[in-house]
Each structure stands twice: as structure tokens, then as C-alpha cells.
Design a protein around this motif. Sequence first.
Motif, PDB file in Angstrom:
ATOM      1  N   SER A 145       1.176  11.571 -10.325  1.00 35.40           N
ATOM      2  CA  SER A 145       0.421  10.382 -10.734  1.00 35.40           C
ATOM      3  C   SER A 145       1.325   9.227 -11.120  1.00 35.40           C
ATOM      4  O   SER A 145       0.907   8.055 -11.077  1.00 35.40           O
ATOM      5  N   ILE A 146       2.557   9.540 -11.512  1.00 38.58           N
ATOM      6  CA  ILE A 146       3.512   8.473 -11.837  1.00 38.58           C
ATOM      7  C   ILE A 146       3.724   7.576 -10.618  1.00 38.58           C
ATOM      8  O   ILE A 146       3.888   6.358 -10.743  1.00 38.58           O
ATOM      9  N   SER A 147       3.701   8.183  -9.428  1.00 37.44           N
ATOM     10  CA  SER A 147       3.848   7.401  -8.193  1.00 37.44           C
ATOM     11  C   SER A 147       2.714   6.391  -8.053  1.00 37.44           C
ATOM     12  O   SER A 147       2.924   5.278  -7.555  1.00 37.44           O
TER      13      SER A 147
ATOM     14  N   MET B 219       0.817  -1.215   0.000  1.00 42.49           N
ATOM     15  CA  MET B 219       0.000   0.000   0.000  1.00 42.49           C
ATOM     16  C   MET B 219       0.848   1.262   0.000  1.00 42.49           C
ATOM     17  O   MET B 219       0.356   2.337  -0.348  1.00 42.49           O
ATOM     18  N   LEU B 220       2.120   1.136   0.383  1.00 40.83           N
ATOM     19  CA  LEU B 220       2.965   2.320   0.519  1.00 40.83           C
ATOM     20  C   LEU B 220       3.061   3.107  -0.784  1.00 40.83           C
ATOM     21  O   LEU B 220       3.046   4.344  -0.779  1.00 40.83           O
ATOM     22  N   GLY B 221       3.146   2.386  -1.902  1.00 38.98           N
ATOM     23  CA  GLY B 221       3.199   3.067  -3.201  1.00 38.98           C
ATOM     24  C   GLY B 221       1.956   3.893  -3.465  1.00 38.98           C
ATOM     25  O   GLY B 221       2.030   5.026  -3.956  1.00 38.98           O
ATOM     26  N   MET B 222       0.772   3.335  -3.109  1.00 42.84           N
ATOM     27  CA  MET B 222      -0.478   4.073  -3.306  1.00 42.84           C
ATOM     28  C   MET B 222      -0.574   5.254  -2.343  1.00 42.84           C
ATOM     29  O   MET B 222      -1.057   6.331  -2.704  1.00 42.84           O
ATOM     30  N   ILE B 223      -0.101   5.042  -1.108  1.00 42.99           N
ATOM     31  CA  ILE B 223      -0.137   6.129  -0.117  1.00 42.99           C
ATOM     32  C   ILE B 223       0.700   7.301  -0.594  1.00 42.99           C
ATOM     33  O   ILE B 223       0.269   8.462  -0.569  1.00 42.99           O
ATOM     34  N   ILE B 224       1.922   7.005  -1.040  1.00 41.66           N
ATOM     35  CA  ILE B 224       2.823   8.063  -1.534  1.00 41.66           C
ATOM     36  C   ILE B 224       2.229   8.737  -2.762  1.00 41.66           C
ATOM     37  O   ILE B 224       2.254   9.969  -2.892  1.00 41.66           O
ATOM     38  N   GLY B 225       1.666   7.933  -3.673  1.00 39.12           N
ATOM     39  CA  GLY B 225       1.104   8.485  -4.904  1.00 39.12           C
ATOM     40  C   GLY B 225      -0.061   9.418  -4.657  1.00 39.12           C
ATOM     41  O   GLY B 225      -0.092  10.550  -5.149  1.00 39.12           O
TER      42      GLY B 225
ATOM     43  N   LEU C  86      -8.102   3.411  -6.976  1.00 38.61           N
ATOM     44  CA  LEU C  86      -8.935   2.215  -7.133  1.00 38.61           C
ATOM     45  C   LEU C  86      -8.809   1.640  -8.541  1.00 38.61           C
ATOM     46  O   LEU C  86      -8.705   0.424  -8.717  1.00 38.61           O
ATOM     47  N   ALA C  87      -8.826   2.530  -9.531  1.00 40.05           N
ATOM     48  CA  ALA C  87      -8.705   2.086 -10.918  1.00 40.05           C
ATOM     49  C   ALA C  87      -7.369   1.393 -11.157  1.00 40.05           C
ATOM     50  O   ALA C  87      -7.296   0.357 -11.846  1.00 40.05           O
ATOM     51  N   VAL C  88      -6.318   1.963 -10.571  1.00 39.58           N
ATOM     52  CA  VAL C  88      -4.995   1.343 -10.703  1.00 39.58           C
ATOM     53  C   VAL C  88      -5.000  -0.054 -10.083  1.00 39.58           C
ATOM     54  O   VAL C  88      -4.443  -1.006 -10.636  1.00 39.58           O
ATOM     55  N   GLY C  89      -5.662  -0.192  -8.917  1.00 38.70           N
ATOM     56  CA  GLY C  89      -5.756  -1.493  -8.261  1.00 38.70           C
ATOM     57  C   GLY C  89      -6.467  -2.512  -9.129  1.00 38.70           C
ATOM     58  O   GLY C  89      -6.043  -3.668  -9.234  1.00 38.70           O
TER      59      GLY C  89
END
Length: 388
Positions: free
Chosen positions: A271-273, A25-31, A362-365
Motif C-alpha cells: 500500500s505504500i506504493s 498512472m504508473l505509481g497507481m498501477i504498481i501499487g 480512487l481514494a488516494v486520487g
Amino acid sequence: MGIFQSIKMALRSVKGNKLRSVLTMLGMIIGVSSVIILVSIAQGSAQNVTGQINQLGTNLLTINSFGTDVTLTVDQMDELSKLNGVKAVAPVVQGRVTVKKDRTTSQVSLTGTNVAYSTVRDAKVSQGRFITDLDIEYRQKIAVIGADTASSFFGIESPVGQYLQIDGTSFKVVGVLASKGSSLGQSGDNVVIVPLSTGQRLVKSTTINQVYLQGKSQNQMDYVMNEVEMKMASLFPNKSDSYSVTNQQDLMNTMSSVSDTMTMMLGGIASISLLVGGIGIMNIMLVSVSERTKEIGIRKAIGAKRRDVLLQFLIEAVVLSGAGGLIGILTGVGLGKIISSLLSLTVSFSLFVIFSSFLFSLAVGVIFGVFPANKASKLNPIQALRYE
């Protein structure tokens, strides 16, 4: 198997691997937090610049002349004031003067103007009064001073009724302007405003090279600007290179365009994150499929359909990205407020940006979870049961 049972199993799987889930989740949190912080700072900066431009006045046109080819007279300004759509006209003479009181001496910006300046430039008076027509007619030695000028020379005392030495001449302070702060790099509070006739005498010039015009309506500003340009062309034929007519709205539009581009660029970079976080989710889900191959085989052997397996792994990916998105929103808003407080930046949080960044997570997930989930659902139950 129902959707709620799939969600329950997905949450149990995420909970069973806490450290891995947090790192995923860290990547999504940072992003998400990066998108919120950067876009909010960009929007805050845009609002700050817009506010500074609005401090210059509303529905504003400015005529600037260069050199000595074009100099406006009082009669010509009267002609400009009678144009359709023009509400008020304020001629200006400017310069730097030495202001002194007791042992305090300072260089201050001087503005010589008329009564309309208060309306045209939105210069409100917090104490006393503004310049009147009689002050101009009789060349009165009176001054309206800015908030910073007042505190510099009078401290906490009321300046109204007291005197200042301006270039060696005694002037009575009749008013103090309300604080406007800095506007486009120039302080509106460290200023002395005097009647136009008195200002011309102080700067030793009767030339008026700058005039402010206020339109009656924002919707008519293009029309008013066209009227002013035509009048200037008739007053000064073949001298269009010696003066300019600028519209405040044009400046606003330009700044808005620049700020929108900056916001999009910063949002795109952040958004790259999110994409990197999505790749992390896909990687972990692929590892999870390999680890749980036998479990998948058992579930298929006792009747689980391909759709059930696909849904379970897809829900796990969405849970990871959704939880990361929610934590990212809290982190982004919190860090944004801290940055705003520490660095004195204007940060403007937008519900649209926050909601959009969460939906994007969510879409990325979903997008990056489809491949691992599809791989899991296609496993042959017999081969899966034999997998070690």
C-alpha cells in the motif's frame, strides 16, 4: 457546467498529455498490482498450509508421550475410546524399515496401527483394502503402501497381491493409499502401514507413544480435549510433563493468526506504493495548474464558478488514479497467474482484496487531488489572465 461536461474536459486533458498521464498512472498501477500479488500469494500460502493440516485428519486430537514414564496399553485406549464425544481411537507405532523388491531397496517410514487409522487420519485406499481387525489379531504379514512407495517398487503395475521384503520378512501388499502429497514437510505417500501387532514386532517395541483420537463434532473438540486431559491425568497422576494432548484446531488457529499477520504486513508494504503514486498525482496536478493558469483565468472570466474549476481538476485526478487502478488490477491478476505457474506457488485471488485496492486507489486520487484542485479554484481571474 454539468458533471458530464467536467468529465469530458478532464478526459480530454488526460488524453492531450498521454506520456505524462501514463507516467503519473504508473505509481497507481504498481501499487494496486503489488497489493493484489502479495496479498494473493499470502492467502494462497495460508490455504496451502490449512490444506496440509486438514490432510492430517479432521477433528483430530493427538496424544504424545515422552520417555518410558507414560505408555498406553490396549485397555487404556479402550477407556479413551469410550469418552463422550470421541468417535475413534488409533494407536500408532512408528519407525524406519528397509523395504526391498528384486533389486530395488529403500528406507521407508513404517506405521503400525489399527482399523480406525483410516478414518481418523483420512487415509483413503485407492486400490485393494485397508487393515482389518483380523489382521491385527492374527499378526498377519500384510501391508498397505503409500502412492510413492507403490510407484518406486512396482512402477505402473498393480501392487495388490504382490510381495515386499520388509526388514527381511516377506509381506503381502493388500492395498495402496490414495496420494496425499506432503503435509507439514512430511510425505504421506512414502509409507508402509502394517497391523499394530505386526508393527510392534518390526520396531521391536510394544510401547505406544502416540495415539490419534477423532472427535464426533468440530464444535465439541474443546470439550473432548478436556475429557481426554482429565482421563490422562487419572491414568497417569503427577506425570503431566511426560505427555501432551494437542488439538488440531489449535494448530489451525495459530497458523491462521500467523498468515493473517503476514497478509496484513504484505498488504501494508504494498500500500505504500499507492501512497507514493498519490504523491505523484498531486505533483503532476500542481504542474498542470501552473501550466493552465491562463486557461483557468479565461474560464473564470466567462462565468465559470470556483466549484466548476475544483470539480474539473478533481475529476482529472480521479480519472488518473481510477485508470491506474484498473490497469493495476489486470496487471496484478496476470502477473499473479504467471508467478503461480512459474514458481508452483498457490495464489488465491480475492474479490474483496481486488475491489478494496481499486477503491483505495480512487481514494488516494481524491485525497491527493484536492490540494491542486483547490489551488486552481482559488486563482484570481485577473491575475490568471496576466500570467505568462
